[in-house]
Write an enzyme that holds these catalytic residues in place. Structure first.
Site, PDB file in Angstrom:
ATOM      1  N   LYS A 146     -35.976  47.602  -4.558  1.00 48.65           N
ATOM      2  CA  LYS A 146     -34.622  46.948  -4.300  1.00 48.65           C
ATOM      3  C   LYS A 146     -34.097  46.003  -5.438  1.00 48.65           C
ATOM      4  O   LYS A 146     -32.970  46.155  -5.553  1.00 48.65           O
ATOM      5  CB  LYS A 146     -34.631  46.167  -2.963  1.00 48.65           C
ATOM      6  CG  LYS A 146     -34.752  47.024  -1.725  1.00 48.65           C
ATOM      7  CD  LYS A 146     -34.292  46.204  -0.477  1.00 48.65           C
ATOM      8  CE  LYS A 146     -34.325  47.127   0.649  1.00 48.65           C
ATOM      9  NZ  LYS A 146     -34.097  46.685   2.057  1.00 48.65           N
ATOM     10  N   LYS A 159     -35.958  58.928   1.819  1.00 54.29           N
ATOM     11  CA  LYS A 159     -35.818  58.566   3.143  1.00 54.29           C
ATOM     12  C   LYS A 159     -34.242  58.371   3.492  1.00 54.29           C
ATOM     13  O   LYS A 159     -33.443  58.091   2.459  1.00 54.29           O
ATOM     14  CB  LYS A 159     -36.637  57.225   3.720  1.00 54.29           C
ATOM     15  CG  LYS A 159     -36.028  55.953   2.893  1.00 54.29           C
ATOM     16  CD  LYS A 159     -36.467  54.702   3.718  1.00 54.29           C
ATOM     17  CE  LYS A 159     -35.931  53.500   2.982  1.00 54.29           C
ATOM     18  NZ  LYS A 159     -35.900  52.542   3.699  1.00 54.29           N
ATOM     19  N   LYS A 191     -29.471  53.188   3.957  1.00 52.13           N
ATOM     20  CA  LYS A 191     -28.296  52.928   3.967  1.00 52.13           C
ATOM     21  C   LYS A 191     -27.922  52.247   2.577  1.00 52.13           C
ATOM     22  O   LYS A 191     -26.873  52.205   2.138  1.00 52.13           O
ATOM     23  CB  LYS A 191     -27.811  51.518   4.809  1.00 52.13           C
ATOM     24  CG  LYS A 191     -28.657  50.241   4.739  1.00 52.13           C
ATOM     25  CD  LYS A 191     -28.101  49.096   5.775  1.00 52.13           C
ATOM     26  CE  LYS A 191     -29.259  48.214   5.635  1.00 52.13           C
ATOM     27  NZ  LYS A 191     -30.185  48.207   6.532  1.00 52.13           N
TER      28      LYS A 191
HETATM   29  N1  AQP Z   1     -35.614  56.731   7.410  1.00 52.69           N
HETATM   30  C1  AQP Z   1     -35.953  55.866   7.970  1.00 52.69           C
HETATM   31  N2  AQP Z   1     -36.920  56.629   8.867  1.00 52.69           N
HETATM   32  C2  AQP Z   1     -37.604  55.746   9.625  1.00 52.69           C
HETATM   33  N3  AQP Z   1     -37.469  54.496  10.046  1.00 52.69           N
HETATM   34  C3  AQP Z   1     -36.619  54.113   9.084  1.00 52.69           C
HETATM   35  N4  AQP Z   1     -35.983  52.614   9.053  1.00 52.69           N
HETATM   36  C4  AQP Z   1     -35.430  52.494   8.101  1.00 52.69           C
HETATM   37  N5  AQP Z   1     -34.856  53.580   7.684  1.00 52.69           N
HETATM   38  C5  AQP Z   1     -35.535  54.449   8.152  1.00 52.69           C
HETATM   39  C6  AQP Z   1     -36.731  51.597  10.161  1.00 52.69           C
HETATM   40  O1  AQP Z   1     -35.606  50.962  10.470  1.00 52.69           O
HETATM   41  C7  AQP Z   1     -35.971  49.520  10.849  1.00 52.69           C
HETATM   42  C8  AQP Z   1     -34.733  48.657  10.297  1.00 52.69           C
HETATM   43  O2  AQP Z   1     -34.953  48.234   9.086  1.00 52.69           O
HETATM   44  P1  AQP Z   1     -34.208  47.382   8.218  1.00 52.69           P
HETATM   45  O3  AQP Z   1     -33.248  46.346   8.972  1.00 52.69           O
HETATM   46  O4  AQP Z   1     -35.098  46.622   7.528  1.00 52.69           O
HETATM   47  O5  AQP Z   1     -33.215  48.380   7.621  1.00 52.69           O
HETATM   48  P2  AQP Z   1     -33.741  48.988   6.339  1.00 52.69           P
HETATM   49  O6  AQP Z   1     -35.129  49.234   6.437  1.00 52.69           O
HETATM   50  O7  AQP Z   1     -33.211  48.070   5.262  1.00 52.69           O
HETATM   51  O8  AQP Z   1     -32.938  50.070   6.545  1.00 52.69           O
HETATM   52  P3  AQP Z   1     -32.581  51.169   5.526  1.00 52.69           P
HETATM   53  O9  AQP Z   1     -31.625  51.944   5.631  1.00 52.69           O
HETATM   54  O10 AQP Z   1     -33.850  51.637   4.740  1.00 52.69           O
HETATM   55  O11 AQP Z   1     -32.010  50.028   4.293  1.00 52.69           O
HETATM   56  P4  AQP Z   1     -32.455  49.889   2.755  1.00 52.69           P
HETATM   57  O12 AQP Z   1     -31.571  50.954   1.970  1.00 52.69           O
HETATM   58  O13 AQP Z   1     -31.571  48.481   2.513  1.00 52.69           O
HETATM   59  O14 AQP Z   1     -33.901  49.734   2.799  1.00 52.69           O
HETATM   60  C9  AQP Z   1     -37.373  49.361  10.371  1.00 52.69           C
HETATM   61  O15 AQP Z   1     -38.222  49.461  11.078  1.00 52.69           O
HETATM   62  C10 AQP Z   1     -37.550  50.509   9.258  1.00 52.69           C
HETATM   63  O16 AQP Z   1     -38.670  50.664   9.103  1.00 52.69           O
END
Ligand code: AQP
Length: 332
Positions: A112, A195, A198
């Site tokens: 990140k 993966k 967002k």
């Molecule tokens: N691609 C994915 N496949 C399976 N699980 C996923 N999670 C996120 N992406 C995938 C799971 O969603 C939950 C929420 O996580 P968060 O609030 O930490 O969101 P995140 O991981 O920040 O979501 P993103 O889209 O992956 O955001 P960025 O791009 O900012 O890192 C968690 O349980 C996560 O494992």
């Protein structure tokens, strides 16, 4: 009933299919046999800059989506992280138990902070896995339902729990990750080497739960596959097709093998078309329910206040034990 806990950040207008299939669906399923605590992680959201007005909107949107998905506030404490101050308070204590090098090994920080360079990243982003450990440990849960990307953070959580328990006195329960193998990592529709995310996915690679259903169907139909025509589940050689099969299977409850048989000899078009329909069937009522919940902000806020009160009671008790054990004066 064993406790479960998990959280999600309000950093987008909508959850995506990775969040939904990787984690949130398990939240709903776990409600029956567990005592659940589910929260919207607004403290985590501000590890990167947020517009205050947008953050407030997205926090309510996140809560509305959880309820629309089937999280039941009668059975689950649904709350907003900043409304339970014990999270930040325990977070500080745990920061003081975390080695700098240990925090540095967290790969999500590396990913990140890669874009703007480490110097531009906030200290909050650096220590966020430690706050996450506090989020979990306060509730002494047996399981934490998450996607694969959170496994390393859960290991840190367990390490910190063990360290605190052995340095002071057994206080925390060591939680187990609850990661469903089949859907642990939903892939980007345009770049199935990564993966669905967002922050990293292109708009065509990510399907948002609150997107216009027609637009989501189109994204599914335009998903990147490969130059063959054979529908086969082979995540190494055919990540795009395998990802579509995974999503399809998870949404409809049909086994991957059965899907492979069904689309044998039909090429990718038929698979994509039917999956697009399945996606529309899930997101259309979900979207309606979410929008209806958002129309009644007073009700939503009341649900969250009740959730915060229930969660706060449990969290305060753990925090009081911790403060006592580290040597703080009583009755603060
Ligand atoms: N691609 C994915 N496949 C399976 N699980 C996923 N999670 C996120 N992406 C995938 C799971 O969603 C939950 C929420 O996580 P968060 O609030 O930490 O969101 P995140 O991981 O920040 O979501 P993103 O889209 O992956 O955001 P960025 O791009 O900012 O890192 C968690 O349980 C996560 O494992």
């Amino acid at each position: 009933r064993p406790r479960v806990l998990s959280g999600i950040q309000p950093t987008a207008d909508s959850f995506h299919f990775g969040n939904y299939l990787g984690a949130l669906r398990q939240w709903v399923d776990l409600q029956d046999e567990h005592e659940p605590f589910f929260f919207v992680a607004d403290l985590h959201a501000i590890t990167v800059e947020q517009d205050p007005k947008v953050l407030r909107q997205r926090t309510r949107r996140a809560a509305a989506q959880l309820l629309a998905m089937g999280v039941d506030p009668e059975r689950s404490a649904v709350f907003v992280q900043s409304q339970v101050p014990a999270h930040a308070q325990l977070g500080w204590v745990l920061q003081c138990l975390t080695g700098f090098g240990e925090a540095r090994r967290m790969t999500q920080f590396k990913d990140k902070s890669a874009k703007g360079g480490e110097g531009a990243a906030s200290v909050g982003l650096f220590t966020y896995p430690v706050l996450q450990a506090a989020d979990v440990l306060l509730y002494r849960p047996a399981f934490v339902p998450v996607g694969e990307d959170q496994r390393q953070h859960l290991e840190l959580t367990r390490d910190l729990a063990q360290r605190f328990n052995s340095r002071y006195k057994k206080t925390f329960r060591l939680p187990e990750p609850y990661i469903l193998k089949a859907t642990a990592k939903i892939l980007d529709l345009q770049d199935p080497a990564r993966k669905m995310s967002k922050s990293a996915s292109s708009p065509a690679g990510i399907v948002d739960m609150l997107d216009d259903p027609k637009a989501s169907a189109k994204k599914v139909r335009s998903a990147v596959t490969d130059s063959e025509t054979e529908v086969r589940f082979d995540p190494e050689a055919k990540p795009g097709v395998s990802n579509l099969l995974t999503i399809f299977s998870a949404l409809t409850g049909t086994g991957v093998d059965e899907l492979v048989q069904r689309y044998d000899g039909q090429g990718y078009g038929a698979l994509k078309g039917d999956l697009a329909d399945a996606v529309v069937e899930v997101v259309t009522p979900f979207r309606d329910r979410t929008l209806a919940l958002l129309d009644d902000a007073a009700h939503l806020d009341a649900v969250l206040a009740d959730g915060a009160a229930r969660a706060g009671e449990v969290a305060e008790r753990t925090l009081a034990d911790v403060y006592d054990r580290v040597g703080f004066l009583p009755g603060g």
